[in-house]
Design an enzyme around this catalytic site. Structure first.
Site, mmCIF file in Angstrom:
data_model
loop_
_atom_site.group_PDB
_atom_site.id
_atom_site.type_symbol
_atom_site.label_atom_id
_atom_site.label_comp_id
_atom_site.label_asym_id
_atom_site.label_seq_id
_atom_site.Cartn_x
_atom_site.Cartn_y
_atom_site.Cartn_z
ATOM 1 N N LYS A 88 1.172 -5.639 9.065
ATOM 2 C CA LYS A 88 1.320 -4.447 8.227
ATOM 3 C C LYS A 88 2.595 -3.723 8.657
ATOM 4 C CE LYS A 88 -0.994 -0.207 6.719
ATOM 5 N NZ LYS A 88 -2.229 0.612 6.811
ATOM 6 N N VAL A 120 2.048 -5.650 3.562
ATOM 7 C CA VAL A 120 1.342 -6.554 4.474
ATOM 8 C C VAL A 120 1.825 -7.981 4.205
ATOM 9 C CG1 VAL A 120 -0.884 -7.406 5.265
ATOM 10 C CG2 VAL A 120 -0.663 -5.031 4.503
ATOM 11 N N GLY A 160 0.813 -1.198 0.000
ATOM 12 C CA GLY A 160 0.000 0.000 0.000
ATOM 13 C C GLY A 160 0.851 1.254 0.000
ATOM 14 N N SER A 161 0.217 2.399 0.264
ATOM 15 C CA SER A 161 0.916 3.683 0.209
ATOM 16 C C SER A 161 2.005 3.790 1.266
ATOM 17 C CB SER A 161 -0.089 4.820 0.402
ATOM 18 O OG SER A 161 -1.095 4.766 -0.574
ATOM 19 N N PHE A 162 1.779 3.202 2.443
ATOM 20 C CA PHE A 162 2.694 3.398 3.555
ATOM 21 C C PHE A 162 3.463 2.145 3.943
ATOM 22 C CE2 PHE A 162 -0.467 6.809 4.332
ATOM 23 C CZ PHE A 162 0.395 7.888 4.222
ATOM 24 N N GLY A 163 3.280 1.039 3.223
ATOM 25 C CA GLY A 163 4.032 -0.142 3.592
ATOM 26 C C GLY A 163 3.503 -1.401 2.943
ATOM 27 N N ASP A 221 -10.155 6.654 2.650
ATOM 28 C CA ASP A 221 -9.437 5.943 1.579
ATOM 29 C C ASP A 221 -10.122 4.622 1.253
ATOM 30 O OD1 ASP A 221 -7.504 5.670 -0.340
ATOM 31 O OD2 ASP A 221 -5.979 4.874 0.999
#
Length: 765
Positions: free
Chosen positions: A506, A492, A487-490, A601
């Protein structure tokens, strides 16, 4: 600007007309071909012309070049274009033209008429919503045809084997369509082919050796398909290759050694496959290469030292493999290197100091390895942060890297004395603690006899912390094989603990701006909210250079996987149930929680499905709590394009209506299987407008065709009526003005009524 000057049409002897890029915005005159009978070239590209392409254009019988690209023409591509017997170049790129197929046929019928254009050399129809199947008559097109470009056209079905009859083709690009089936073996007959781009389709099967007969090939792109099997060794015989993209398929086994014959290759991308074995030493043969990407595979062994010869290399990624040994000191000779990613491997030893000489290096990622020793500080390392070196436990260096300082010889001697002193102090403290513990236990035993037996201590509500070491082991060192999504921040990962408990981890990429804040927000929110349709947070793990949230594992993955991945299918009732689950979650966040919470989001990848296909909304990294009495707040826009409410995207205004808007777009996507970021949505054409113009009479053109069964007309009618009602609801959710949108309580109630109606009518049928 404006209409085409009518005075031009008085010049009947005009042979060439060029009005390209003049901001013209009218329709083409319906009699244009009658007025300009002697015209041999017509350039109208890059305007804003609308309406249909007039049939009369075929009366300009001398026309050899017709360029209408970059306008807003609609309707079907006229079959009368086949009357332009002298036509050589036809460019209809980037319009809103359709195929002209009849209701009984899904073939791109206009191609049949172009068989009459015996001088045709260039056929360019990119970025038009043709939505049809290539006819077998494509093999009857002009023997002079050199260029076919039909990208982003929604073309479905197989590539006809008759394509091999167009023997003079030099350029063939069908990328980003919905093509299925095998690459036809007849493609070997296209001996003059220089560019073949079939990327981003759903082609399967193996890459046949037939393709190796294309000796003039300079650019081969088969990436982002479902091809499996081996990379043909004979590809090494196409020494003219400059660009080879086979990434994002299901290719296996080793890299053929004969690929080392491609001494003039500029870019080679084999990433995101299941290739294994050692990296071949022939890698050093790519002396002029600027990009090599072998990431996301299962390569083992050492990085070959022959890489020393790659002095033109700009981008090198070997990330997410199982490479071992040290980083070759010869990397320092790759003087052009700007991007180097060796993360998520099993590399050991020290970071070569020779990397300090790479003056152009702007990105370095060697995280998640077993590197040790000092982090260099000179050259490009002056600009790197701890994000480049995460999870290498034995590194030391400057304080800015948030690692231990490196020991020196004098420091080492002093350290021995300090260790001895520390041990003495620890023994003294341990003695005091032991005595204190004895007294405490003695008092506790006496008090226990005085405490009523029916009184229990309050259980702790704080979840147990899970250590980084536990997560590292449970994810097999955060290996690519455990990766569930990004995803945008990391990223999973799937994690299996020692007791066989399966979790989702995550891991936040702290190098991305906003990741720290996202972690804090998600921890704070998920600590306080509980609902059946929200992803449950088990625990978290946090230190200076690593932050992760431990989540309940969802074995059926995301809604995005079920909508767009091969071999996955959701029927109408399943999609309804999933969207009802999502509506339940949003109703709770907006109305059932003490303070309204806006997710901000909402999209298919953030909707996860458990064993029973129950949907759970996840990823609250940019969510917003509205203060008491507050209905709207301001924030920086970092949500996903295509799902963002207008007021959120333009002004940063956040309210519960933003989630309602995103939910409306999500409803459309779930039942059409079309993303709001699809290439068809350009300029004024949005997903909402597309849907509004399709209701109520053209719903069969936008619904996911998989939901309809040709042999069950009565049931199809029920499905279409049901989806039409859902799309009406979606339009009510996604209105331009926030105040005109429904709230989630009303949305949920309406969707449940639609489900009841559907079930009742299905029973009757």
């Amino acid at each position: 600007m404006g209409a085409i000057p009518t005075s031009i049409f008085n010049i009947s002897s005009l042979q060439s007309m060029s009005l390209a890029e003049n901001n013209l915005s009218s329709n083409l005159p319906s009699s244009i071909g009658l007025w300009l009978p002697n015209l041999d070239s017509l350039f109208l590209g890059g305007n804003k012309l609308t309406g249909i392409i007039p049939e009369s254009i075929s009366n300009a019988s001398n026309l050899a070049l017709l360029d209408l690209d970059g306008n807003a023409f609609t309707g079907s591509i006229p079959k009368s274009l086949g009357n332009l017997r002298l036509l050589e170049i036809l460019n209809l790129e980037n319009n809103n033209l359709t195929s002209g197929s009849s209701a009984s046929s899904t073939e791109l019928s206009f191609l049949n008429s172009l068989v009459n254009c015996k001088h045709l050399t260039d056929l360019i129809i990119n970025q038009n919503p043709l939505d049809g199947i290539l006819p077998t008559t494509i093999g009857n097109l002009s023997s002079s045809l050199e260029n076919i470009r039909a990208e982003y056209c929604g073309i479905r079905g197989n590539i006809p084997s008759e394509i091999g009859n167009v023997s003079n083709l030099a350029f063939l690009s069908l990328r980003h369509n919905g093509l299925i089936g095998f690459i036809p073996s007849t493609i070997k007959a296209l001996g003059k082919l220089q560019i073949l781009d079939l990327s981003d389709n759903r082609l399967h099967g193996s890459i046949l050796d037939d393709i190796c007969q294309l000796k003039n090939m300079g650019d081969l792109r088969l990436n982002q398909n479902e091809l499996f099997g081996l990379i043909p060794e004979c590809l090494g015989n196409i020494t003219s290759l400059r660009y080879l993209y086979l990434n994002s398929n299901k290719l296996t086994f080793v890299i053929p050694t004969r690929l080392g014959n491609l001494k003039d290759i500029l870019e080679i991308n084999l990433s995101s496959n299941s290739l294994n074995g050692n990296l071949p030493p022939q890698l050093g043969s790519f002396k002029v290469a600027t990009l090599i990407d072998f990431s996301m595979n299962q390569f083992t062994g050492k990085i070959p030292s022959t890489i020393i010869g790659l002095q033109n290399l700009v981008n090198l990624s070997l990330a997410h493999n199982k490479l071992q040994g040290s980083i070759p000191d010869s990397f320092g000779s790759m003087v052009s290197l700007q991007f180097l990613d060796l993360s998520y491997n099993d590399l050991s030893d020290v970071i070569p100091k020779s990397l300090e000489t790479l003056s152009h290096l702007s990105y370095l990622n060697i995280s998640f390895n077993r590197l040790k020793g000092q982090i260099p500080n000179g050259g490009p390392f002056a600009n790197f942060t701890i994000q480049s070196f995460l999870s290498n436990d034995a590194l030391c260096g400057a304080p800015k890297f948030q690692v231990a300082p490196c020991p020196t010889s004098s420091f080492h001697h002093l350290r021995k004395k300090r260790v001895a002193l520390a041990l003495y102090i620890l023994l003294l403290i341990a003695s005091i603690l032991l005595a204190t513990t004895f007294v405490f236990l003695f008092i506790k035993c006496r008090r226990r006899n005085q405490t009523p037996s029916n009184v229990d201590l309050l259980p702790t509500i704080t979840p147990p912390r899970i250590t980084y070491q536990q997560l590292f082991r449970a994810t097999n060192g955060f290996r690519e094989s455990n990766l569930l999504g990004m995803g945008s921040f990391g990223s999973v990962y799937k994690a299996i603990l020692k007791d066989n408990t399966v979790l989702a981890i995550k891991v936040f990429n702290l190098q991305v701006e906003g990741a720290f804040k996202s972690f804090d927000i998600e921890c704070e929110i998920m600590r306080n909210i509980r609902h059946r349709n929200l992803t449950k947070v088990i625990s978290s793990c946090s230190n200076l250079d690593f932050k992760a949230i431990v989540l309940e594992y969802m074995p059926n993955g995301s809604l995005e996987r079920w909508l767009y991945s091969y071999n996955y299918f959701l029927d109408l009732l399943q999609r309804l149930d999933i969207m009802i689950d999502v509506a339940c979650a949003l109703e709770y966040l907006h109305h059932g929680y003490s303070i309204p919470l806006v997710h901000c989001d909402l999209k298919p990848s953030n909707i996860l499905l458990d064993d029973d296909m129950v949907a759970h909304v996840s990823d609250f990294g940019i969510a917003k709590l509205l203060d008491l009495g507050e209905s709207v707040t301001h924030t920086k826009t970092i949500a996903t394009f295509g799902y963002i409410a207008p007021e959120f995207g333009s002004k940063g205004l956040v309210s519960t209506s933003c989630d309602v808007y995103s939910y409306g777009i999500l409803l459309m996507e779930a039942f059409t299987r079309v993303k709001p970021t699809d290439e068809m949505f350009l300029e004024d054409m949005t997903m909402r407008r597309w849907m509004r113009e399709s209701l109520p009479n053209a719903i069969s053109h936008v619904i996911d065709a998989n939901l309809l069964k040709p042999e069950e007309e009565h049931l199809n009618a029920i499905v279409l009526q049901c989806v039409s009602s859902i799309m009406d609801l979606a339009l009510s959710c996604s209105t331009e003005l926030p105040g005109e949108r429904l709230n989630m309580k009303d949305v949920l109630a309406a969707l449940k009524k639609v489900k009841l109606w559907y079930l009742a009518n299905c029973r009757r049928s």
